[in-house]
Design an enzyme around this catalytic site. Structure first.
Site, PDB file in Angstrom:
ATOM      1  N   GLY A   7       0.815  -1.209   0.000  1.00 15.97           N
ATOM      2  CA  GLY A   7       0.000   0.000   0.000  1.00 15.97           C
ATOM      3  C   GLY A   7       0.843   1.250   0.000  1.00 15.97           C
ATOM      4  N   CYS A  14     -12.689   1.564 -30.366  1.00 19.13           N
ATOM      5  CA  CYS A  14     -14.058   2.027 -30.535  1.00 19.13           C
ATOM      6  C   CYS A  14     -14.815   1.929 -29.227  1.00 19.13           C
ATOM      7  CB  CYS A  14     -14.730   1.250 -31.656  1.00 19.13           C
ATOM      8  SG  CYS A  14     -13.934   1.660 -33.215  1.00 19.13           S
ATOM      9  N   GLU A  15     -14.537   2.885 -28.393  1.00 24.48           N
ATOM     10  CA  GLU A  15     -15.039   2.945 -27.026  1.00 24.48           C
ATOM     11  C   GLU A  15     -14.445   4.250 -26.507  1.00 24.48           C
ATOM     12  OE1 GLU A  15     -17.136   0.533 -24.359  1.00 24.48           O
ATOM     13  OE2 GLU A  15     -15.915  -0.632 -25.728  1.00 24.48           O
ATOM     14  N   TYR A  37       0.583  -2.364 -12.897  1.00 31.59           N
ATOM     15  CA  TYR A  37      -0.825  -2.526 -13.286  1.00 31.59           C
ATOM     16  C   TYR A  37      -1.132  -1.896 -14.651  1.00 31.59           C
ATOM     17  CZ  TYR A  37      -0.764  -3.686  -8.401  1.00 31.59           C
ATOM     18  OH  TYR A  37      -0.421  -4.247  -7.215  1.00 31.59           O
ATOM     19  N   ARG A  55      -5.800   1.987 -16.514  1.00 32.44           N
ATOM     20  CA  ARG A  55      -5.907   2.618 -15.191  1.00 32.44           C
ATOM     21  C   ARG A  55      -6.629   3.972 -15.184  1.00 32.44           C
ATOM     22  NH1 ARG A  55      -2.108   3.909 -12.185  1.00 32.44           N
ATOM     23  NH2 ARG A  55      -2.824   2.950 -10.269  1.00 32.44           N
ATOM     24  N   TYR A  76      -9.680   3.427 -12.768  1.00 28.57           N
ATOM     25  CA  TYR A  76      -9.513   4.003 -11.429  1.00 28.57           C
ATOM     26  C   TYR A  76      -9.469   5.528 -11.425  1.00 28.57           C
ATOM     27  CZ  TYR A  76      -7.482  -0.635 -10.274  1.00 28.57           C
ATOM     28  OH  TYR A  76      -7.237  -1.952 -10.080  1.00 28.57           O
TER      29      TYR A  76
HETATM   30  C1  PLP Z   1      -1.855  -6.332  -5.002  1.00 22.71           C
HETATM   31  C2  PLP Z   1      -1.295  -6.809  -3.749  1.00 22.71           C
HETATM   32  C3  PLP Z   1      -0.115  -6.254  -3.238  1.00 22.71           C
HETATM   33  C4  PLP Z   1       0.625  -5.104  -3.915  1.00 22.71           C
HETATM   34  O1  PLP Z   1      -0.007  -3.872  -3.756  1.00 22.71           O
HETATM   35  P1  PLP Z   1       0.706  -2.529  -4.282  1.00 22.71           P
HETATM   36  O2  PLP Z   1      -0.238  -1.456  -3.991  1.00 22.71           O
HETATM   37  O3  PLP Z   1       0.963  -2.695  -5.735  1.00 22.71           O
HETATM   38  O4  PLP Z   1       1.997  -2.397  -3.572  1.00 22.71           O
HETATM   39  C5  PLP Z   1       0.390  -6.788  -2.076  1.00 22.71           C
HETATM   40  N1  PLP Z   1      -0.228  -7.811  -1.437  1.00 22.71           N
HETATM   41  C6  PLP Z   1      -1.361  -8.364  -1.895  1.00 22.71           C
HETATM   42  C7  PLP Z   1      -1.979  -9.480  -1.165  1.00 22.71           C
HETATM   43  C8  PLP Z   1      -1.930  -7.887  -3.055  1.00 22.71           C
HETATM   44  O5  PLP Z   1      -3.069  -8.435  -3.500  1.00 22.71           O
END
Ligand code: PLP
Length: 401
Positions: free
Chosen positions: A218, A328-329, A356, A298, A302
């Site tokens: 995270g 085409c979108e 990603y 993305r 998002y």
């Molecule tokens: C996707 C994921 C991560 C990586 O998350 P990031 O935000 O890319 O660092 C880590 N652990 C688990 C279980 C995940 O599903």
């Protein structure tokens, strides 16, 4: 990796193309290592799903990374990259017991995130050590699409179900060797993260045979100049101190584990596209590029913001553009973006294209997925060929009609 290097790559390998800077990945890896240098045993498991090219996995492995995997196929990729099974953690969500059993035969660390499978698994394989994924119900970051620790999340076993976990462990005699949380992407407030960590420490006390505590990921990375990012250094200082205190209390030197994806590879990636058409309408100027959400979803999925630079002409007069794709979108990459004046044929570079991006690419509109290049030791290495028409049809079965 200069703009001239990128332009040379676009010339040599064509567009669109993803380019990853190995040195940037190494820098991020080292930053994380340094932030936690006060902890004796630290394990950084790269989240394979962010960017799963085998050469990238090999490179991160060479830096010392283990692998965090969410499917049996990712486990196989990690093994293919030469990762030892014990350096792979398998953290699926909602998969069948059979898939988990396959992971057992491959010898990787199992991480279970629901009571039903925990009970079935414990009854069948009491001697296989298991990590459990806890949902501490802490909200990290602001976007519910990417926060997986909150109350309505499908991820993890609720902390409120700890008594049930304990009962399953007692009844089956299974061994819990790790506990895990992954509260979701984008930690903006370290104190919120540390608060969730305290819940994990409290949980850890209930298990006597732990070997590691996994704090997930995270880590937020900057997407534009001046953007806030997770202060990894400060977080390292604070969590390391708490972790070391906890190990003393626990009476054993545990391993502190992380599983960053974005943090390691996001900023290392550039996505290069070519402008096919500059289209002036009554309200805006569109720059239409040879890509779309089939290659980079993305922004549409998002609302992520990727910086876009005209690397063919960096010093032109800046004008406002809507950068869109060719499928085409509605596939708007960016609205009303100030970019150095664009001519047809120019190469645009998207930033933060490591995580990603390619891994979410598809063949929509029957387009080929792009090539991938690793920039390593000042040289471009092709690490995935652009697809061909054969790739589009190889699994299709043309029946006689
Ligand atoms: C996707 C994921 C991560 C990586 O998350 P990031 O935000 O890319 O660092 C880590 N652990 C688990 C279980 C995940 O599903």
């Amino acid at each position: 990796m200069t703009n001239q290097d990128l332009l040379a790559i676009a010339r040599e390998f064509g567009s669109p193309v993803y380019v990853y800077d190995a040195q940037k990945m190494a820098g991020q890896y080292k930053r994380l290592q340094d932030a936690f240098k006060k902890v004796k045993q630290v394990k950084i498991n790269y989240a394979v799903k962010a960017l799963s090219n085998i050469s990238v996995l090999k490179y991160l492995k060479s830096l010392g990374a283990g692998m965090d995997t969410v499917s049996i196929q990712e486990v196989r990729l990690a093994l293919e990259a030469g990762t030892a099974p014990e350096d792979i953690i398998y953290t699926p969500n909602g998969v069948s017991l059979e898939e988990i059993e396959t992971a057992v035969t491959l010898g990787v660390q199992i991480n279970i995130d629901n009571l039903s499978i925990l009970e079935q698994f414990g009854a069948k394989y009491p001697s296989v050590p298991v990590c459990i994924r806890i949902n501490p119900h802490v909200m990290a970051g602001g976007n519910t699409n990417i926060s997986v620790g909150h109350i309505d999340s499908k991820f993890g076993i609720s902390i409120h179900q700890l008594p049930h976990i304990n009962r399953i462990v007692e009844n089956t005699g299974m061994r819990i060797n790790g506990i895990h949380m992954h509260t979701g992407s984008d930690i903006l407030d370290i104190d919120v993260f540390l608060y969730a960590s305290e819940i994990l420490f409290d949980t850890a006390k209930h298990f006597s045979e732990l070997e590691f505590i996994d704090f997930g990921s995270g880590f937020k990375v900057p997407y534009k100049e001046g953007d806030i990012e997770t202060n990894v250094e400060e977080m390292g200082k604070k969590l390391s101190k708490r972790f070391n205190e906890f190990c003393k209390e626990y009476g054993k030197e545990l391993t502190l584990a992380f599983e960053p994806g974005k943090f390691l590879v996001s900023e290392a990636g550039k996505f290069l596209v070519q402008v096919n058409v500059v289209k002036q309408t009554t309200s805006t100027v569109f720059a239409q590029v040879d890509s779309g959400f089939n290659h980079l979803i993305r922004p549409m999925l998002y609302g992520s913001r990727h910086e876009i630079a005209n690397i063919s002409h960096t010093n032109g007069r800046e004008r406002f553009y809507s950068v869109v794709g060719y499928i085409c979108e509605t596939d708007t990459f960016a609205n009303n973006r100030r970019i150095s004046e664009i001519s047809e044929g120019d190469i645009l570079a998207f930033s933060n294209a490591g995580a990603y991006c390619f891994s979410m690419a598809s063949n929509y509109n029957s387009r080929y997925r792009p090539a991938e290049v690793l920039w390593y030791n000042d040289k471009a290495h092709l690490i995935r060929k652009r697809e061909t028409f054969d790739d589009l049809i190889k699994n299709q079965v043309a029946v006689a009609l």
